[in-house]
Design a protein around this motif. Structure first.
Motif, mmCIF file in Angstrom:
data_model
loop_
_atom_site.group_PDB
_atom_site.id
_atom_site.type_symbol
_atom_site.label_atom_id
_atom_site.label_comp_id
_atom_site.label_asym_id
_atom_site.label_seq_id
_atom_site.Cartn_x
_atom_site.Cartn_y
_atom_site.Cartn_z
ATOM 1 N N VAL A 1 0.840 -1.198 0.000
ATOM 2 C CA VAL A 1 0.000 0.000 0.000
ATOM 3 C C VAL A 1 0.877 1.250 0.000
ATOM 4 O O VAL A 1 1.832 1.339 0.779
ATOM 5 C CB VAL A 1 -0.922 0.016 1.237
ATOM 6 N N THR A 2 0.549 2.188 -0.862
ATOM 7 C CA THR A 2 1.190 3.505 -0.848
ATOM 8 C C THR A 2 0.167 4.519 -0.355
ATOM 9 O O THR A 2 -0.924 4.649 -0.921
ATOM 10 C CB THR A 2 1.694 3.887 -2.251
ATOM 11 N N HIS A 3 0.520 5.226 0.714
ATOM 12 C CA HIS A 3 -0.406 6.183 1.325
ATOM 13 C C HIS A 3 0.363 7.440 1.714
ATOM 14 O O HIS A 3 1.361 7.371 2.448
ATOM 15 C CB HIS A 3 -1.059 5.556 2.566
ATOM 16 N N ASN A 4 -0.096 8.565 1.191
ATOM 17 C CA ASN A 4 0.565 9.848 1.463
ATOM 18 C C ASN A 4 2.067 9.786 1.171
ATOM 19 O O ASN A 4 2.900 10.301 1.935
ATOM 20 C CB ASN A 4 0.333 10.278 2.918
ATOM 21 N N GLY A 5 2.396 9.130 0.075
ATOM 22 C CA GLY A 5 3.776 9.098 -0.378
ATOM 23 C C GLY A 5 4.657 8.058 0.281
ATOM 24 O O GLY A 5 5.855 7.975 -0.026
ATOM 25 N N ARG A 6 4.106 7.246 1.197
ATOM 26 C CA ARG A 6 4.895 6.212 1.860
ATOM 27 C C ARG A 6 4.302 4.850 1.530
ATOM 28 O O ARG A 6 3.091 4.697 1.384
ATOM 29 C CB ARG A 6 4.925 6.430 3.379
ATOM 30 N N THR A 7 5.169 3.831 1.429
ATOM 31 C CA THR A 7 4.748 2.486 1.017
ATOM 32 C C THR A 7 5.067 1.471 2.114
ATOM 33 O O THR A 7 6.128 1.537 2.742
ATOM 34 C CB THR A 7 5.450 2.074 -0.293
ATOM 35 N N ASP A 8 4.149 0.553 2.331
ATOM 36 C CA ASP A 8 4.362 -0.507 3.311
ATOM 37 C C ASP A 8 3.638 -1.770 2.841
ATOM 38 O O ASP A 8 2.732 -1.714 2.006
ATOM 39 C CB ASP A 8 3.838 -0.087 4.684
ATOM 40 N N ARG A 9 4.086 -2.898 3.361
ATOM 41 C CA ARG A 9 3.459 -4.204 3.093
ATOM 42 C C ARG A 9 2.662 -4.592 4.327
ATOM 43 O O ARG A 9 3.178 -4.646 5.433
ATOM 44 C CB ARG A 9 4.536 -5.253 2.804
#
Length: 386
Positions: free
Chosen positions: A162-170
């Motif tokens: 997921v990319t949210h507000n320019g940051r990505t995480d699994r």
């Protein structure tokens, strides 16, 4: 490998134990026989007669020359679970031992609470037993595609980037279950992921679609080795119900418009998926998820497949849907993990022709027609206590 199959008396647990034993593994089964008790409670029984566990074990020894050890107990009893794992010292634990029916969990408050307590606490006890006896034990846990619900995006295998507000995480794929049973499976998945992340356990969560079929190469060797064939409205699958109705000359009862789409899998592929997962374990600290399905169909499409493959005339009847679910929806599931491990799927139309109609016709005198009509209404189960 030494493999402990929890829920080894059940529809899938028993043929899985036989398949693993036949493939050369040392196998033990554990069960509290609650599934047989549900039959007595609901006033129904398997279409195909099934033998007591000891008869099954003796028959397998006679047919194969191989022995399967048996434990009797309840996973909700943490001391029993710990002692069993410590006694058997398995390399892998295959966990089928849960109340598996969505309608059963939606009957009323008591059945919802029982389902959650039985499933979630039992699974937690298994995790603690692994952590304390041997963290190297690989947990192969049967989940369900119903954890995901029917989102309007592709369903990945357990995880989502997921990319949210320019940051990505699994992160774990968002869940939207449709019953208290499916909710219990979501809680299981979260608890297992936590145990892998915090304790460094290794686990494979198999989110399984609707299983069909009643015979495997092993269960076909002797009638005493037969597994269940459930067709009633509580524990039976929609496909089993359609097959029975076709054989009896009754209309196939489709809930709602029939647009509800689900993943499906042959029972022979289910037992093979368990073998593949057990023989190719997850890494320490890894929570691995496979979507265990091979084809996808809407309920309406399944009804037409049954009608088109049966030799006689078949009508389709549309009933008000007792469940709360989308009648039409997007459904695209990624399911490549098990195929990459070597799974070679069977197809639904072939299974119907080869097995299901024959089995249903052989035992049609045992059918309780009234048991196939829906009696549990999702909205009523969710109503305030009266």
């Amino acid at each position: 490998m030494r493999i402990l199959v929890l829920g080894g008396d059940g529809y899938l647990g028993w043929p899985t134990a036989l398949h693993l034993s036949d493939c050369g593994h040392e196998v033990a089964v554990a069960d509290n026989y609650a599934r047989r008790g549900y039959d007595h409670e609901m006033g129904v029984e398997s279409l195909v007669p099934i033998e007591p566990m000891q008869v099954r074990l003796d028959a397998w020894r006679e047919v194969s020359g191989k022995s399967i050890k048996s434990y009797y107990g309840d996973l909700v009893d943490g001391e029993f679970t710990m002692a069993m794992v410590a006694d058997y010292r398995p390399d892998a634990i295959v966990h089928f031992a849960e109340q598996r029916a969505a309608p059963y969990s939606m009957i009323d408050r008591q059945h919802a609470v029982y389902t959650q307590q039985n499933n979630v606490i039992g699974n937690l006890n298994v995790l603690f037993a692994i952590q304390q006896v041997d963290p190297e034990i690989h947990l192969v846990k049967l989940g369900t595609m119903g954890e995901y619900g029917t989102p309007n995006i592709d369903i990945e295998e357990g995880w989502l980037e997921v990319t949210h507000n320019g940051r990505t995480d699994r992160m774990l794929y968002p869940k939207k279950p449709g019953s208290f049973y499916h909710l219990s499976k979501v809680h299981d998945s979260h608890n297992i992921e936590f145990a892998c992340r915090i304790w460094g356990l290794r686990a494979t969560d198999l989110n399984q679609g609707v299983v069909y079929g009643q015979e495997t190469p092993q269960t076909s060797l002797d009638t005493r080795l037969a597994t269940r064939f459930d067709y009633d409205a509580i524990f039976g699958t929609v496909l089993n119900r359609f097959v029975i109705q076709a054989v009896l000359g009754h209309p196939l009862t489709v809930y709602g418009t029939g647009g509800q789409t689900r993943g499906v899998i042959d029972i022979r592929d289910t037992v093979e998926c368990i073998r593949l997962a057990a023989e190719n374990p997850a890494d320490r600290g890894e929570f691995r998820v496979f979507n265990q399905m091979t084809e996808r169909y809407s309920v309406g499409e399944i009804a037409k497949i049954v009608a088109n493959n049966y030799e006689g005339p078949v009508e389709i009847e549309y009933l008000d849907n007792p469940r709360v679910e989308q009648g039409e929806h997007y459904y695209n599931v990624k399911h490549t993990g098990l195929l990459e491990l070597g799974l070679q799927p069977h197809l639904l139309s072939n299974t119907l022709i080869e097995s299901l109609f024959r089995v249903a016709d052989k035992h049609k005198d045992r059918v309780d027609v009234a048991a196939m009509r829906p009696t549990v209404n999702w909205r009523e189960a969710a109503s305030p206590l009266r």
